[in-house]
Design an enzyme around this catalytic site. Structure first.
Site, PDB file in Angstrom:
ATOM      1  N   SER A  14      47.966  41.673  34.136  1.00 29.69           N
ATOM      2  CA  SER A  14      46.966  42.524  34.798  1.00 29.69           C
ATOM      3  C   SER A  14      46.894  42.349  36.305  1.00 29.69           C
ATOM      4  O   SER A  14      46.514  43.263  37.026  1.00 29.69           O
ATOM      5  CB  SER A  14      45.591  42.276  34.188  1.00 29.69           C
ATOM      6  N   GLU A  16      29.274  47.785  42.389  1.00 26.11           N
ATOM      7  CA  GLU A  16      28.830  46.399  42.366  1.00 26.11           C
ATOM      8  C   GLU A  16      30.075  45.555  42.146  1.00 26.11           C
ATOM      9  O   GLU A  16      31.067  46.027  41.586  1.00 26.11           O
ATOM     10  CB  GLU A  16      27.819  46.160  41.239  1.00 26.11           C
ATOM     11  N   LYS A  30      43.000  47.354  38.665  1.00 24.79           N
ATOM     12  CA  LYS A  30      41.703  47.979  38.970  1.00 24.79           C
ATOM     13  C   LYS A  30      41.820  49.227  39.846  1.00 24.79           C
ATOM     14  O   LYS A  30      40.986  50.118  39.783  1.00 24.79           O
ATOM     15  CB  LYS A  30      40.772  46.958  39.627  1.00 24.79           C
TER      16      LYS A  30
END
Ligand SMILES: *Cc1c(COP(=O)(O)O)cnc(C)c1O
Length: 392
Positions: free
Chosen positions: A374, A113, A91
């Site tokens: 990931s 968010e 991310k």
């Protein structure tokens, strides 16, 4: 790279995508839409981003030949180690890219968010690095469930706004973030955490995650036969697939979260069960009732617990370029424990869904497989150890 697999000038991937936004949001989206490509291409932007990816994130991440895993399945299996990125997952690639876009647009305030808190942590990290104000909207219920990530964001200097409306989860946090953006159009940039939301977000986030497959191309000696990745919104998957989309020799496999099973209502397998609809301002596939109510999804991994999917994936599904499948909570847990013991790598529960798919394949010695790992599993230790104790 414009192809039938990527976004067109109108912001669509076939019949999916677009920007179904309230009138009040047009100026914000328009500014981003007209400038993002030019900004990302500019040499000064690329210089700053590449430097940060190298020295701050730790890229390129290794492409690791998992020897014991390969021996077990009698084929060749590589892990793309996004779990080794700073903050523990892919991310951060997107959060850094977007904060540099925000700086070029002279924004002085960032909003985001977050559901599980992973995107909130990546955004708060990028903001601390740049010395920019950061406001994160989070459902009150999620704040209790994800307390360690709330603590991390606070340490990083972010302001967390608890959202008490609706079901007090991600959907409500998203509504509040959009309201904030409408009220602060000139100084604020909204960082979305996956390849979802109105155009140009899905394409912009894809551009920042495509570094994953760009590196794979440089790292792998012989062409992969399969690339496997888990799918929540779909950003790590599209990042791992992107530079192979046009190479039809490579099988691309996206693994959704089946939760308790796709025959139950406790699932997050959007492409398996969803239908066409608008979610978070874009046309895509969503989990919804006959009369269009969004169904509350379920997955053991918070990062896959999303009732929609990025529009590009909905399109790639329709074109059958990517094979989409699903893995249950239990299968993912088993895979997480298995990888830990086989390779000394504790994966995020999200990534464990991709690992688990190996069990479903009829592997051949000539197969040359890449799994996108990931994220790391530190955040999931509580869930993982519960399973261990259960087994004792
Ligand atoms: C958030 C997250 C995901 C799911 O998001 P995508 O946009 O589908 O990649 C997967 N793995 C990890 C470790 C995450 O934190």
């Amino acid at each position: 790279m414009i192809s039938k697999y990527t976004v067109n000038e109108q912001g669509f991937y076939g019949e999916y995508g677009g920007a179904f936004i309230p009138e009040m949001l047009h100026p914000n989206i328009e500014e981003l839409k007209t400038s993002y490509k030019k900004i990302i291409k500019s040499p000064s932007f690329q210089e700053e981003l590449q430097q940060l990816l190298q020295d701050y994130v730790g890229r390129p991440t290794p492409l690791y030949l998992a020897k014991r895993l390969s021996a077990h399945y009698q084929s060749t299996i590589y892990l793309k180690r996004e779990d080794l990125c700073h903050t523990g997952a892919h991310k951060i690639n997107n959060a850094l890219g977007q904060i540099l876009v925000a700086k070029k647009l002279n924004k002085t305030r960032i909003i985001a968010e977050t559901g599980a808190g992973q995107h909130g942590v990546a955004t708060a990290t990028a903001c601390a690095l740049m010395g920019i104000e950061c406001v994160v909207y989070m459902g009150e219920k999620d704040m209790h469930r994800q307390a360690p990530n709330v603590a991390r964001m606070k340490m990083l200097g972010a302001t967390i706004v608890p959202v008490v409306s609706g079901s007090k989860t991600l959907k409500d946090a998203t509504n509040e973030a959009i309201r904030d953006w409408i009220n602060n159009p000139t100084d604020t940039h909204y960082i979305i955490g996956s390849v979802v939301g109105p155009h140009p977000y899905p394409d912009m986030v894809c551009q920042f995650q495509a570094i994953i497959s760009k590196e794979i191309k440089n790292q792998i000696k012989t062409e992969p036969t399969h690339i496997i990745a888990c799918i929540g919104g779909g950003s790590n998957a599209i990042g791992a697939f992107y530079h192979y989309l046009k190479n039809e020799n490579v099988q691309l496999i996206g693994v959704e979260a089946a939760g308790l099973g796709i025959e139950t209502h406790e699932t997050a397998a959007t492409l398996a069960l969803g239908s066409k609809g608008v979610l978070h301002a874009c046309m895509t596939k969503i989990l919804q009732t006959q009369d269009g109510q969004v169904i509350e999804p379920h997955s053991i991994s918070a990062g896959l617990d999303y009732p929609g999917i990025g529009p590009q994936h909905a399109h790639l599904h329709q074109l059958e370029r990517v094979h989409y499948t699903s893995i249950t909570d239990q299968e993912a847990l088993n895979a997480a424990l298995f990888l830990s013991k086989m390779e000394g790598i504790i994966p995020a529960l999200e990534s464990a869904h991709a690992i688990a798919y190996l069990e479903k394949m009829n592997l051949k010695p000539t197969d040359n497989i890449i799994i996108n790992l990931s994220g790391r599993g530190d955040k999931d230790l509580e869930v993982l150890t519960k399973t261990l104790n259960h087994d004792d």
